[in-house]
Design an enzyme around this catalytic site. Structure first.
Site, PDB file in Angstrom:
ATOM      1  N   GLU A  80       0.799  -1.107   0.084  1.00 41.53           N
ATOM      2  CA  GLU A  80       0.000   0.086  -0.079  1.00 41.53           C
ATOM      3  C   GLU A  80       0.833   1.376   0.101  1.00 41.53           C
ATOM      4  OE1 GLU A  80      -4.380  -1.404   1.868  1.00 41.53           O
ATOM      5  OE2 GLU A  80      -2.757  -0.388   3.269  1.00 41.53           O
ATOM      6  N   ASP A 140      -4.634  -8.553   8.733  1.00 39.80           N
ATOM      7  CA  ASP A 140      -3.627  -7.922   9.124  1.00 39.80           C
ATOM      8  C   ASP A 140      -3.328  -8.303  10.573  1.00 39.80           C
ATOM      9  OD1 ASP A 140      -3.226  -6.333   6.882  1.00 39.80           O
ATOM     10  OD2 ASP A 140      -4.866  -4.929   7.539  1.00 39.80           O
TER      11      ASP A 140
END
Length: 300
Positions: A137, A246
């Site tokens: 990201e 995550d």
């Protein structure tokens, strides 16, 4: 030994909706909530809550980043290496349904403004044997990975969100590869979504990497050399799946770094993810190690 998460920091705008908006459709949201998020931040929170002394590196905006850095600091994550940019911090627009499913639109903002000079500044604080945790990201991932490998750091990659940039990276240098089955199928070019085929192809393509393939409701599988392990999920009522992957990454690697076995690390990660999906938000949904210990008593 230090742990560095070099990754995104986002402000999540979470809209509760009856269903995902369709092309040409306008719908009303039942609720709007703001959370700290981003795959990098979420993983730092998970590492911190797993008991690992963690540093975060990345980039945020000058004028809108206080909630992000303050939240990391409240967990005990070091924020000295986060760079400030003349741009908005990254953010996400998240649609969340009553079933807990989510649909996400990302705006990179400062996450996409990391420079090679930023990377050099950060990595000078780390040495051989330290761990670096990467996602997809932020920009400069190929450069970060190259510099980290030259430093002798242990490279952990979660190649999400999956796109063409992944194939620009020196994946042969990855020590731990943690990804879901869709990412695994794309990366391995598997001909089906069968988890066994995907895992076997990944193990062939990346023989030096320890691989964890997450399978959603079907659990997770681990493969390395001649070892394979399967970990089922712990069933809970799903509220919000935003930070599930995550949370799994942070607690699996946190357990490994703490000296736990692969089997024990998989169980801890699965339990942590189960707790996370039973709560709202990204970072705030991630449990503490004590909460996981209490949950083990309940489930086991």
């Amino acid at each position: 030994m230090k742990v560095l998460v070099f990754g995104s920091l986002n402000i999540d705008h979470v809209y509760t909706v009856s269903h995902f908006v369709r092309p040409g459709e306008t719908i009303a949201s039942d609720e709007l909530q703001l959370f700290c998020g981003g795959k990098g931040l979420n993983q730092s929170i998970a590492f911190g809550k797993s008991g690992i002394d963690t540093w975060h590196a990345g980039a945020v905006g000058n004028n809108d980043s206080e909630m992000l850095t303050s939240y990391l600091q409240s967990i005990g994550v070091h924020t000295d290496l986060i760079q400030k940019k003349e741009a908005p911090s990254g953010h996400a627009i998240i649609q969340r349904t009553p079933e807990g499913e989510n649909s996400i639109v990302l705006y990179g903002g400062a996450n996409q403004m990391v420079t090679e000079e930023d990377v050099d500044f950060v990595l000078q604080h780390f040495t051989e044997g330290d761990f670096i945790i990467l996602q997809n990201e932020i920009n400069q991932i190929p450069y970060i990975m190259e510099k980290a490998r030259k430093t002798g750091m242990i490279v952990v990659l979660n190649p999400s969100p999956m796109d063409g940039k992944i194939f620009e990276m020196s994946l042969e240098h990855v020590d731990f590869l943690i990804l879901n089955e869709l990412e695994g199928a794309a990366l391995s070019k598997a001909s089906s979504t069968n988890p066994d085929e995907i895992l076997n192809r990944l193990m062939t393509c990346f023989p030096n990497a320890q691989i964890v393939l997450t399978l959603g409701k079907e659990g997770a599988v681990y493969g390395y050399k001649d070892r394979k392990y399967y970990q089922p999920i712990y069933p809970v009522k799903t509220v919000d799946t935003t930070a599930a992957g995550d949370t799994f990454t942070g607690f699996f690697m946190g357990s490994i770094i703490s000296g736990k076995s692969v089997e024990e690390s998989l169980k801890t990660a699965a339990m942590a993810s189960a707790i996370a999906v039973s709560r709202n938000g990204a970072g705030p949904s991630i449990p503490t190690l004590e909460e996981i210990r209490q949950a083990f008593t309940h489930f086991c």
